[in-house]
Design an enzyme around this catalytic site. Structure first.
Site, short mmCIF file in Angstrom:
data_model
loop_
_atom_site.label_atom_id
_atom_site.label_comp_id
_atom_site.label_asym_id
_atom_site.label_seq_id
_atom_site.Cartn_x
_atom_site.Cartn_y
_atom_site.Cartn_z
N ARG A 1 41.97 31.64 34.34
CA ARG A 1 42.24 30.33 33.74
C ARG A 1 41.68 29.19 34.58
NH1 ARG A 1 48.35 29.04 32.10
NH2 ARG A 1 48.57 28.78 34.35
N LYS B 1 44.52 23.23 33.12
CA LYS B 1 45.51 22.54 33.95
C LYS B 1 44.84 21.44 34.77
CE LYS B 1 49.11 24.76 35.61
NZ LYS B 1 50.19 24.40 34.67
N GLU C 1 53.39 21.22 22.34
CA GLU C 1 54.03 21.75 23.55
C GLU C 1 55.32 21.01 23.84
OE1 GLU C 1 51.80 22.22 27.08
OE2 GLU C 1 50.19 23.38 26.15
#
Length: 348
Positions: free
Chosen positions: A84, A191, A227
């Site tokens: 990721r 992120k 989210e």
């Protein structure tokens, strides 16, 4: 610096407690990453013109190291974090960090700080862990919006307690139609450090009003769930576990993928990754969010346009609790790991 023997493991909270060592690697103008090394925990010198400080070129990960029943230390699915962060590097024009450097650094920092990994306890719910934070910054100085000329990769760690200090309790969410987390073509699926700064204000407003977190909707129709603050969302509806599809706006959470696999393979449930409307959620039997920190957070109510909608009477649902227990038990060695998720690091 807090020494390991000074820590009250039973009172440990989810907060910043630095350990003795960190891992650091650098990437220069040749765009090649060093192998890196473990060094004493310290501040990082940085130019005021550093790209990360002026233009936000940076990203991070979060994972945990656990003490097992066999008194060994384990990591949980670190390969997923490595992949990721590599994808995030590509999106932010950072030279891709080799997977082997990431995995080696994670193992080394867990090994070096093994005294800070909370000891194994007989009740899985009360377990603590060593929270590990890998970060990549564009630390090279630059004037003008462009990728940094050099980069720094750091891994630091903090011992943390169980997220639920008062037990497995349902949280209250507030839907926002004023603030949005991400948009198509943006950075919602990685992120990036900037993603989290923009969520501080809506979360702060919600908490002042008595809610634990904010619930974000899509930017186009403002009716589909995206989210919960910095966590993925699930609901259980008509015998199916449903979660928003990964459409480039939602972070592909590692806890999220673990829950989906456990629901299918361990519990034999039907799962769907698709658009999830607010109206569907209001009719659901259970709802919860997932993330590395809390693992699974049951949702008891959702406040929307002046009305509170209770989920499962405002209490944690049986499926939510079951999934939480299964995953935590695997992480801490109470149950066998049939999925190859736990990676042994060293003896505690």
């Amino acid at each position: 610096m807090v020494e390991p023997h000074e820590i009250n493991w039973q009172e440990l909270s989810f907060a910043y407690t630095p350990t003795k060592y960190m891992f650091i690697a650098r990437c220069g103008a040749d765009q090649k990453w060093q192998e890196g090394e473990v060094v004493p925990y310290q501040d990082i010198p940085m130019s005021p013109a550093a790209c990360v400080l002026n233009y936000g070129q940076g990203l991070f990960e979060g994972l945990k190291a656990f003490s097992g029943k066999d008194d060994k230390i384990y990591l949980f699915r670190p390969e997923e974090n490595a992949m990721r962060i590599s994808e995030g590097c590509e999106r932010l024009c950072v030279p891709p960090l080799p997977v082997e450097i990431f995995l080696n650094g994670i193992s080394e920092i867990a090994r070096a700080n093994r005294e800070y990994v909370p000891p194994f306890r007989e009740e899985s719910f009360s377990q603590g862990s060593l929270y590990i934070r890998p970060v990549i910054w564009g630390t090279g100085p630059i004037l003008g919006v462009a990728p940094a000329p050099s980069y720094t990769f750091v891994i630091f760690a903090c011992p943390v307690g169980a997220y639920f200090k008062k037990g497995f309790q349902a949280i209250k969410l507030k839907v926002t139609t004023e603030y949005f987390r991400a948009t198509k073509g943006g950075t919602g699926y990685i992120k990036a450090i900037g993603n989290y700064a923009t969520g501080m204000l809506p979360a702060q407003i919600a908490k002042k009003e008595g809610f634990q977190e904010i619930l974000y909707l899509d930017t186009k129709e403002c009716k589909y769930i995206e989210e919960v603050g910095a966590a993925n969302f699930f609901c259980y509806l008509n015998g199916t576990l449903v979660t928003p599809e990964l459409d480039g706006r939602i972070l592909p959470g590692i806890t999220r993928s673990s829950i989906l696999e456990l629901a299918q393979k361990r519990l034999g449930l039907k799962v769907e990754e698709r658009k999830v409307s607010l109206e569907e959620v209001f009719q659901s039997e259970e709802a919860f969010s997932t993330g590395t920190a809390a693992v699974v957070s049951p949702v008891g109510s959702i406040f929307y346009k002046g009305k509170e909608h209770l989920i499962n009477g405002g209490e944690p649902g049986p499926l939510t609790k079951k999934l939480f227990e299964i995953l935590v038990n695997i992480q801490h060695g109470f149950d066998p790991d049939h999925y190859g998720w736990s990676q042994e690091v060293c003896q505690r």
